[in-house]
Design a protein around this motif. Structure first.
Motif, PDB file in Angstrom:
ATOM      1  N   GLY A  62      -7.010 -25.287   8.641  1.00  0.00           N
ATOM      2  CA  GLY A  62      -7.105 -24.005   7.982  1.00  0.00           C
ATOM      3  C   GLY A  62      -8.597 -23.403   7.684  1.00  0.00           C
ATOM      4  O   GLY A  62      -8.612 -22.726   7.344  1.00  0.00           O
ATOM      5  N   ARG A  63      -9.533 -24.421   8.769  1.00  0.00           N
ATOM      6  CA  ARG A  63     -11.038 -24.367   8.743  1.00  0.00           C
ATOM      7  C   ARG A  63     -11.031 -22.175   9.755  1.00  0.00           C
ATOM      8  O   ARG A  63     -12.298 -21.964  10.254  1.00  0.00           O
ATOM      9  CB  ARG A  63     -11.844 -25.178  10.284  1.00  0.00           C
ATOM     10  CG  ARG A  63     -11.571 -26.043   8.865  1.00  0.00           C
ATOM     11  CD  ARG A  63     -12.521 -26.370   9.604  1.00  0.00           C
ATOM     12  NE  ARG A  63     -13.093 -28.475   9.130  1.00  0.00           N
ATOM     13  CZ  ARG A  63     -12.776 -29.276   9.057  1.00  0.00           C
ATOM     14  NH1 ARG A  63     -11.524 -29.878   9.577  1.00  0.00           N
ATOM     15  NH2 ARG A  63     -12.616 -30.329   7.895  1.00  0.00           N
ATOM     16  N   THR A  64      -9.731 -22.184  10.727  1.00  0.00           N
ATOM     17  CA  THR A  64      -9.383 -21.173  11.494  1.00  0.00           C
ATOM     18  C   THR A  64      -9.347 -19.678  10.032  1.00  0.00           C
ATOM     19  O   THR A  64      -8.304 -19.394  10.103  1.00  0.00           O
ATOM     20  CB  THR A  64      -8.477 -20.822  12.791  1.00  0.00           C
ATOM     21  OG1 THR A  64      -8.673 -22.090  13.039  1.00  0.00           O
ATOM     22  CG2 THR A  64      -8.602 -20.184  12.935  1.00  0.00           C
ATOM     23  N   ALA A  65     -10.368 -19.136   9.971  1.00  0.00           N
ATOM     24  CA  ALA A  65      -9.698 -18.257   8.920  1.00  0.00           C
ATOM     25  C   ALA A  65      -9.335 -16.928   9.421  1.00  0.00           C
ATOM     26  O   ALA A  65      -8.724 -16.029   8.705  1.00  0.00           O
ATOM     27  CB  ALA A  65     -11.789 -17.720   8.963  1.00  0.00           C
ATOM     28  N   ARG A  66      -8.583 -16.857  10.438  1.00  0.00           N
ATOM     29  CA  ARG A  66      -8.623 -15.380  11.337  1.00  0.00           C
ATOM     30  C   ARG A  66      -7.473 -15.914  11.971  1.00  0.00           C
ATOM     31  O   ARG A  66      -7.360 -15.967  13.485  1.00  0.00           O
ATOM     32  CB  ARG A  66      -8.941 -14.215  10.978  1.00  0.00           C
ATOM     33  CG  ARG A  66      -9.732 -13.550   9.895  1.00  0.00           C
ATOM     34  CD  ARG A  66     -10.599 -12.481   9.936  1.00  0.00           C
ATOM     35  NE  ARG A  66      -9.698 -11.009  11.132  1.00  0.00           N
ATOM     36  CZ  ARG A  66      -9.383 -10.338  10.445  1.00  0.00           C
ATOM     37  NH1 ARG A  66      -8.891 -10.324   9.055  1.00  0.00           N
ATOM     38  NH2 ARG A  66      -8.561  -9.397  11.505  1.00  0.00           N
ATOM     39  N   PRO A  67      -6.710 -16.616  12.072  1.00  0.00           N
ATOM     40  CA  PRO A  67      -5.487 -17.532  13.741  1.00  0.00           C
ATOM     41  C   PRO A  67      -5.302 -16.298  14.278  1.00  0.00           C
ATOM     42  O   PRO A  67      -4.531 -15.329  13.233  1.00  0.00           O
ATOM     43  CB  PRO A  67      -4.370 -17.973  12.065  1.00  0.00           C
ATOM     44  CG  PRO A  67      -4.533 -17.850  11.379  1.00  0.00           C
ATOM     45  CD  PRO A  67      -6.097 -17.176  10.855  1.00  0.00           C
ATOM     46  N   SER A  68      -4.768 -15.911  15.603  1.00  0.00           N
ATOM     47  CA  SER A  68      -4.725 -15.186  16.362  1.00  0.00           C
ATOM     48  C   SER A  68      -3.178 -15.710  16.345  1.00  0.00           C
ATOM     49  O   SER A  68      -2.663 -16.280  16.399  1.00  0.00           O
ATOM     50  CB  SER A  68      -5.481 -15.161  17.178  1.00  0.00           C
ATOM     51  OG  SER A  68      -4.822 -15.707  18.450  1.00  0.00           O
ATOM     52  N   VAL A  69      -2.138 -14.139  16.263  1.00  0.00           N
ATOM     53  CA  VAL A  69      -0.731 -14.288  16.397  1.00  0.00           C
ATOM     54  C   VAL A  69      -0.697 -14.692  17.549  1.00  0.00           C
ATOM     55  O   VAL A  69       0.556 -15.580  18.160  1.00  0.00           O
ATOM     56  CB  VAL A  69       0.236 -13.057  16.855  1.00  0.00           C
ATOM     57  CG1 VAL A  69       1.208 -13.124  17.205  1.00  0.00           C
ATOM     58  CG2 VAL A  69      -0.328 -12.613  15.325  1.00  0.00           C
ATOM     59  N   THR A  70      -1.286 -14.891  19.043  1.00  0.00           N
ATOM     60  CA  THR A  70      -1.175 -15.140  19.928  1.00  0.00           C
ATOM     61  C   THR A  70      -1.595 -16.405  20.345  1.00  0.00           C
ATOM     62  O   THR A  70      -0.901 -18.286  21.089  1.00  0.00           O
ATOM     63  CB  THR A  70      -2.220 -14.309  21.150  1.00  0.00           C
ATOM     64  OG1 THR A  70      -2.093 -13.255  21.157  1.00  0.00           O
ATOM     65  CG2 THR A  70      -2.579 -15.710  22.642  1.00  0.00           C
ATOM     66  N   ASP A  71      -2.107 -17.215  19.684  1.00  0.00           N
ATOM     67  CA  ASP A  71      -3.004 -18.802  18.915  1.00  0.00           C
ATOM     68  C   ASP A  71      -1.779 -19.551  19.125  1.00  0.00           C
ATOM     69  O   ASP A  71      -1.381 -20.455  19.651  1.00  0.00           O
ATOM     70  CB  ASP A  71      -4.306 -18.987  18.654  1.00  0.00           C
ATOM     71  CG  ASP A  71      -5.565 -18.207  19.793  1.00  0.00           C
ATOM     72  OD1 ASP A  71      -5.065 -18.485  20.706  1.00  0.00           O
ATOM     73  OD2 ASP A  71      -6.681 -18.599  19.196  1.00  0.00           O
ATOM     74  N   VAL A  72      -1.020 -18.995  18.072  1.00  0.00           N
ATOM     75  CA  VAL A  72      -0.142 -19.487  17.115  1.00  0.00           C
ATOM     76  C   VAL A  72       1.267 -19.672  17.851  1.00  0.00           C
ATOM     77  O   VAL A  72       2.212 -20.771  17.689  1.00  0.00           O
ATOM     78  CB  VAL A  72      -0.566 -19.589  16.291  1.00  0.00           C
ATOM     79  CG1 VAL A  72       1.763 -19.663  15.084  1.00  0.00           C
ATOM     80  CG2 VAL A  72      -1.555 -19.489  14.689  1.00  0.00           C
ATOM     81  N   SER A  73       1.025 -18.642  18.174  1.00  0.00           N
ATOM     82  CA  SER A  73       2.767 -18.071  19.262  1.00  0.00           C
ATOM     83  C   SER A  73       2.760 -19.198  19.893  1.00  0.00           C
ATOM     84  O   SER A  73       3.689 -20.185  20.623  1.00  0.00           O
ATOM     85  CB  SER A  73       2.426 -16.895  20.477  1.00  0.00           C
ATOM     86  OG  SER A  73       3.312 -15.928  19.094  1.00  0.00           O
TER      87      SER A  73
END
Length: 297
Positions: A62-73
């Motif tokens: 959870g240290r990634t404060a604003r996870p991107s849709v591209t990265d999670v995809s």
């Protein structure tokens, strides 16, 4: 896993889509579980995506404060989740939810960190307090006195903002459908209020009313002075637990700035044992009410 209205459904349970803070923590748990189910190490995932190991780890903590849709995809493709599938849609919905501004952001001047957002989504809150009345049970006048007596006292305008924020936190927890709240408070914490007998009486009256209210899920136990529990060696702590299996329980230790979040299973287990020890030697709810009545008569 799939989205059904405002609910994320899995084969095992259903959980309501929550605010950004808890959504990010839920996302972290989902990504961690998917990697483990694929029996992949952090290093193996990082190598596949040509990322650093730290970047993969930050998604899972959870240290990634604003996870991107591209990265999670990209992570989901590595874990075998098909693009456009129900599970893919549900997880990316969590990503978008985690990027929104939470309702506690408007109190960013008096609330630090993300604790309030984590607190309001908990299914069970267990708190031990040896020094003061826990914040979720403080009346406004007591909260003001406590804040004004702090080592770094706030100006009046900040105090009023903080009291307002605390009232909002209480409203979400003390209502009938709120989380189970189990409070153990040291008798000394109640006796310290003698500096203002009116506030002391009003605060204890409130504790008694909350304890006797059958519409809430609050249990209050008082740890009498005569017990053998060495509270001074432990200090205050809160254990937050969640109904969603992807959101791990944690221990919160408050500090002057934000606080410490203890999440390792061994640490959580240790504080659970401490809380159970305090439960076993504290007065039961009815005897606790009797003790509190004795303090104001």
């Amino acid at each position: 896993m799939y989205i059904d209205g405002d609910t994320i459904s899995t084969s095992q349970e259903e959980v309501t889509v929550a605010g950004p803070t808890i959504s990010r923590r839920q996302l972290s748990g989902v990504l961690r579980r998917l990697r483990r189910e694929k029996q992949m190490t952090l290093e193996a995932v990082a190598e596949r995506l040509e990322w650093s190991t730290a970047k993969v780890s930050n998604f899972e903590t959870g240290r990634t404060a604003r996870p991107s849709v591209t990265d999670v995809s990209a992570l989901l493709r590595v874990y075998g989740i098909a693009d456009g599938s129900r599970e893919d849609t549900a997880i990316l919905s969590l990503v978008r939810q985690s990027r929104q501004r939470g309702r506690w952001s408007r109190y960013g001047d008096v609330l630090t960190g993300e604790y309030a957002g984590l607190e309001e989504e908990a299914s069970r809150i267990s708190t031990y307090e040896p020094i003061v009345v826990p914040g979720l049970l403080q009346i406004p006048d007591y909260a003001r006195l406590h804040m004004q007596a702090a080592s770094a006292p706030r100006v009046d305008s900040e105090v009023e903002r903080a009291v307002e924020a605390r009232a909002q936190r209480q409203a979400g927890v003390l209502q009938g459908d709120g989380p189970e709240l189990w409070v153990i408070v040291d008798e000394n914490a109640l006796r310290r209020m003698v500096v203002d007998r009116t506030v002391m009486r009003d605060q204890i009256d409130h504790l008694i009313a909350v304890s006797e209210d059958l519409t809430n899920a609050v249990t209050i136990q008082v740890l009498p002075v005569a017990t053998s529990f060495h509270s001074g060696l432990v200090g205050p702590f809160v254990i937050l637990e969640y109904s969603d299996q992807d959101i791990a329980p944690f221990v919160f230790l408050e500090t002057d700035t934000d606080g410490l979040y203890l999440e390792h299973p061994e640490e959580v287990a240790r504080y659970r044992r401490l809380f159970e020890q305090a439960q076993s030697i504290a007065l039961g709810p009815q005897d606790s009410v009797a003790l509190m009545r004795g303090l104001i008569t």
